[in-house]
Design a protein around this motif. Structure first.
Motif, PDB file in Angstrom:
ATOM      1  N   PRO A   3      53.863 113.862  61.437  1.00  0.00           N
ATOM      2  CA  PRO A   3      53.412 113.521  62.787  1.00  0.00           C
ATOM      3  C   PRO A   3      53.953 114.481  63.854  1.00  0.00           C
ATOM      4  O   PRO A   3      53.269 114.772  64.836  1.00  0.00           O
ATOM      5  CB  PRO A   3      53.955 112.107  62.997  1.00  0.00           C
ATOM      6  N   ALA A   4      55.152 114.998  63.650  1.00  0.00           N
ATOM      7  CA  ALA A   4      55.701 115.955  64.623  1.00  0.00           C
ATOM      8  C   ALA A   4      54.904 117.256  64.612  1.00  0.00           C
ATOM      9  O   ALA A   4      54.654 117.857  65.665  1.00  0.00           O
ATOM     10  CB  ALA A   4      57.161 116.232  64.312  1.00  0.00           C
ATOM     11  N   ASP A   5      54.488 117.688  63.441  1.00  0.00           N
ATOM     12  CA  ASP A   5      53.673 118.897  63.328  1.00  0.00           C
ATOM     13  C   ASP A   5      52.313 118.689  63.997  1.00  0.00           C
ATOM     14  O   ASP A   5      51.812 119.566  64.692  1.00  0.00           O
ATOM     15  CB  ASP A   5      53.491 119.270  61.859  1.00  0.00           C
ATOM     16  N   PHE A   6      51.730 117.507  63.778  1.00  0.00           N
ATOM     17  CA  PHE A   6      50.464 117.189  64.419  1.00  0.00           C
ATOM     18  C   PHE A   6      50.597 117.197  65.936  1.00  0.00           C
ATOM     19  O   PHE A   6      49.742 117.752  66.645  1.00  0.00           O
ATOM     20  CB  PHE A   6      49.962 115.820  63.953  1.00  0.00           C
ATOM     21  N   ALA A   7      51.670 116.594  66.457  1.00  0.00           N
ATOM     22  CA  ALA A   7      51.887 116.554  67.907  1.00  0.00           C
ATOM     23  C   ALA A   7      52.073 117.962  68.471  1.00  0.00           C
ATOM     24  O   ALA A   7      51.539 118.283  69.540  1.00  0.00           O
ATOM     25  CB  ALA A   7      53.095 115.691  68.233  1.00  0.00           C
TER      26      ALA A   7
END
Length: 90
Positions: A3-7
């Motif tokens: 999720p951090a990479d997506f954000a």
């Protein structure tokens, strides 16, 4: 990815989209040079950011040079716009 990479990717794409929208609304105004400046600026910004992220000093210096030349390119057009249209010499 995580999720951090997506954000992170979402924020980066949102910034690029915001620059494109600002450029079309405020800069272009039916001016073909404005479209060129937007396309060149986004391509140069993407390349320069990848160069600056490299650990080698040579690539970092080239990335900073690209940032500097992009600023010069945009400042040149801003100064030409502030000066106004060239008057015809008689």
């Amino acid at each position: 990815g995580t999720p951090a990479d997506f954000a992170k990717q979402f924020i980066a794409e949102a910034v690029i989209l915001g620059v494109l929208v600002f450029g079309v609304v405020r800069v272009v105004r039916f001016n073909m040079l404005g479209y060129f400046l937007i396309a060149a600026s986004t391509a140069l910004l993407a390349g320069a950011s990848k160069l600056v992220a490299q650990p080698d000093a040579f690539y970092k210096a080239n990335g900073y040079a690209v940032f500097f030349l992009l600023i010069v390119l945009l400042a040149w057009q801003l100064l030409a716009w502030q000066k106004g249209p060239a008057s015809a010499a008689s």
